[in-house]
Motif scaffolding. Structure first.
Motif, PDB file in Angstrom:
ATOM      1  N   TYR A 147     -17.503   7.478  38.027  1.00 43.33           N
ATOM      2  CA  TYR A 147     -17.564   6.389  37.052  1.00 43.33           C
ATOM      3  C   TYR A 147     -16.859   5.173  37.660  1.00 43.33           C
ATOM      4  O   TYR A 147     -15.653   5.239  37.947  1.00 43.33           O
ATOM      5  N   PRO A 148     -17.566   4.068  37.862  1.00 44.74           N
ATOM      6  CA  PRO A 148     -16.957   2.893  38.509  1.00 44.74           C
ATOM      7  C   PRO A 148     -15.738   2.352  37.760  1.00 44.74           C
ATOM      8  O   PRO A 148     -14.758   1.943  38.378  1.00 44.74           O
ATOM      9  N   GLU A 149     -15.777   2.368  36.422  1.00 47.28           N
ATOM     10  CA  GLU A 149     -14.659   1.842  35.628  1.00 47.28           C
ATOM     11  C   GLU A 149     -14.600   2.555  34.282  1.00 47.28           C
ATOM     12  O   GLU A 149     -15.635   2.821  33.658  1.00 47.28           O
ATOM     13  N   GLN A 200     -11.267   6.277  27.508  1.00 52.29           N
ATOM     14  CA  GLN A 200     -12.334   7.087  28.098  1.00 52.29           C
ATOM     15  C   GLN A 200     -11.783   8.071  29.122  1.00 52.29           C
ATOM     16  O   GLN A 200     -12.213   9.232  29.183  1.00 52.29           O
ATOM     17  N   PHE A 201     -10.812   7.625  29.918  1.00 57.81           N
ATOM     18  CA  PHE A 201     -10.210   8.515  30.914  1.00 57.81           C
ATOM     19  C   PHE A 201      -9.524   9.699  30.240  1.00 57.81           C
ATOM     20  O   PHE A 201      -9.688  10.851  30.657  1.00 57.81           O
ATOM     21  N   GLY A 237      -8.369   8.656  39.349  1.00 56.58           N
ATOM     22  CA  GLY A 237      -8.750   7.254  39.278  1.00 56.58           C
ATOM     23  C   GLY A 237      -7.592   6.378  39.713  1.00 56.58           C
ATOM     24  O   GLY A 237      -6.474   6.848  39.919  1.00 56.58           O
ATOM     25  N   MET A 238      -7.860   5.073  39.856  1.00 61.67           N
ATOM     26  CA  MET A 238      -6.845   4.100  40.228  1.00 61.67           C
ATOM     27  C   MET A 238      -6.587   3.183  39.032  1.00 61.67           C
ATOM     28  O   MET A 238      -7.509   2.606  38.460  1.00 61.67           O
ATOM     29  N   LEU A 250     -10.166   2.307  37.749  1.00 57.04           N
ATOM     30  CA  LEU A 250     -11.379   2.168  38.559  1.00 57.04           C
ATOM     31  C   LEU A 250     -11.606   3.428  39.391  1.00 57.04           C
ATOM     32  O   LEU A 250     -10.685   4.203  39.649  1.00 57.04           O
ATOM     33  N   GLY A 251     -12.853   3.598  39.817  1.00 56.34           N
ATOM     34  CA  GLY A 251     -13.194   4.667  40.754  1.00 56.34           C
ATOM     35  C   GLY A 251     -12.830   6.048  40.268  1.00 56.34           C
ATOM     36  O   GLY A 251     -12.197   6.821  40.994  1.00 56.34           O
ATOM     37  N   VAL A 252     -13.246   6.378  39.051  1.00 61.39           N
ATOM     38  CA  VAL A 252     -12.889   7.675  38.463  1.00 61.39           C
ATOM     39  C   VAL A 252     -13.882   8.753  38.898  1.00 61.39           C
ATOM     40  O   VAL A 252     -15.096   8.568  38.787  1.00 61.39           O
TER      41      VAL A 252
END
Length: 489
Positions: A119-121, A126-127, A236-237, A245-247
């Motif tokens: 997932y890009p973001e 959501q995370f 993620g970050m 980001l980057g999940v």
């Protein structure tokens, strides 16, 4: 053969343990037998419109159908003792698996998760939703390692992440099979020392009924990583306090374990933030006495301990303690009590007490006696309170201030811990009275400094004269309340 979804696997397991036939369950949930077969095979799920009632009926039917052996097995799996709690736990487990499969259907069109998803973001909402994997419901055997920059996350999300899973809290039980290790970054925390200390104390209290370990290191900066052994991982970050980001999510056990063991290497003795111990261990290592004889003593009282007992009552409780515990010698504990009284008479001590402490003690009579929960009768409560009144009025070196409810309002929903601070040692005594996990000693000087700054900030914010009157008024009111209860009884 079609791979079954997680809900179907759980349902089949529960029915197998209960030796529950499809026809019996169908009657309980008011569905045709064919639907039950399709739920078990994974061809169908219960309809979303009334799924809560259906899952409740399933959990009731499973528990009501259990044999003695089946009851023992499920109580062990969920680490419970009460049948009603078992019904609730099974419902929660079914619900979590059902929601998980439905979410997969919505986002991927499938009921079985792919090995890796990207997932890009994501927002933190959501995370966290993806982080709360159904496997976290397992309390008999659960191993989690995580790296989270939790002190730079929006406070609204901090406890949602730190609590791991609500199924492990709220009951007065210990879950030794749940192991959770969390690596955080202490140095780059955006919050104040007061907030950081309060947050960490409450996280430790909140998770004191599981095997929870806290570590610190710069590796946690901007990181959000969870790895559940053999099951699931998400990473993620963190880009700001509420977005990442980057999940990536991983459902493959081999890949999950690769990440799990890499995080475990970072969680070692060098990065350990707090060391867990017990009061007997502290006494054997002379840390308990070291606390008593240290200079510059400060204490935040979240619940009453053996320090506040008159000598005669102390001996009564000591006799009861020694009957059930052989870790300590009664003679050594009597010496400790003599030392406490001499220290109180001769040493300057700053005592900060939560306003709720005396109210709770008056009603429940619960006292932490060397880490063991003891319930005092009304007569014993009265003697303890009168001794506290004596301490407040007669001990000239003891400076007491009261901490009003609401001053630290962000964390009022968590039981308050007791914090002992001095020049040489600092330790927390948590409220859950679970001797295996309720004592924590900071393993880093930086954390000691945070606790000290927290204590002094709160202490200095309270006015001396008003607070001394408030303390005496609180104690007198508690004594009066106990006397009234004794008259009624």
């Amino acid at each position: 053969m079609k791979t079954k979804n997680r809900f179907s696997i759980l349902l089949e397991h529960l029915m197998s343990v209960a030796d529950l036939k499809n026809s019996v369950l169908a009657k309980a949930v008011q569905y045709d037998d064919s639907y039950i077969s399709k739920w078990i095979s994974g061809k169908l799920l219960p309809t979303e419109k009334n799924h809560e009632a259906t899952l409740q009926a399933i959990s009731n039917c499973v528990v009501d159908s259990l044999t003695e052996d089946g009851t023992t097995q499920l109580l062990q799996e969920y680490q419970l003792q009460d049948i009603q709690d078992l019904k609730t736990a099974i419902y929660d487990n079914l619900e979590s698996e059902y929601v998980y499969v439905k979410e997969l259907q919505t986002t991927t069109g499938a009921e079985i998760a792919p090995k890796i998803s990207y997932y890009p973001e994501l927002t933190l909402d959501q995370f966290i939703f993806k982080m709360k994997h159904p496997s976290l419901r397992k309390v008999n055997s659960l191993n989690v390692y995580a790296i989270v920059d939790i002190l730079n996350i929006d406070p609204n999300y901090q406890f949602l992440i730190a609590e791991l899973n609500s199924g492990h809290v709220g009951r007065d039980l210990i879950f030794p099979g749940v192991h959770f290790s969390l690596l955080i970054d202490l140095e780059s925390a955006a919050s104040s020392a007061t907030y950081t200390a309060c947050f960490l104390m409450n996280v430790l209290t909140h998770l004191s009924n599981i095997d929870f370990n806290l570590y610190c290191g710069s590796q946690a900066q901007r990181k959000l990583i969870f790895a559940i052994k053999d099951t699931y991982a998400i990473s993620g970050m963190l880009v700001d306090s509420s977005h990442c980001l980057g999940v990536s999510t991983i459902e493959d056990s081999e890949l999950t374990n690769e990440l799990y063991y890499k995080i475990r290497l970072l969680c070692n003795k060098e990065t350990l933030l707090l060391r867990k111990t017990t009061i007997p261990e502290m006494i054997h290592r002379f840390e308990y006495e070291q606390t008593l004889i240290s200079q510059n003593q400060y204490c935040l009282v979240g619940h009453l301990t053996e320090h506040f007992l008159p000598k005669d009552l102390y001996i009564e409780l000591l006799d009861a303690y020694c009957q059930n515990n052989n870790e300590l010698r009664g003679q050594d504990m009597k010496k400790s009590n003599h030392l406490v009284h001499r220290i109180l008479e001769t040493t300057p001590i700053h005592l900060l007490i939560y306003a709720s402490v005396l109210k709770d003690f008056t009603v429940t009579g619960e006292l932490d006696f060397f880490g063991v929960r003891m319930c005092l009768n009304l007569s014993q409560r009265l003697r303890c309170l009168k001794n506290l009144e004596y301490m407040a009025t007669q001990l000239e070196h003891l400076d007491i201030r009261v901490l009003p409810e609401g001053l630290l309002s962000d964390h009022q929903h968590i039981a308050h811990p007791t914090l002992f601070l001095s020049d040489s040692i600092c330790y927390l005594r948590l409220k859950r009275f679970t001797p295996e996990y309720n004592i924590c000693i900071p393993n880093k000087i930086a954390l000691n400094c945070i606790f000290e700054e927290f204590f002094h900030d709160v202490w200095n914010s309270l006015a001396d004269n008003d607070n001394r009157r408030n303390v005496l008024s609180m104690i007198k009111h508690a004594i009066h309340a106990v006397e009234i209860m004794m008259e009624i009884n």
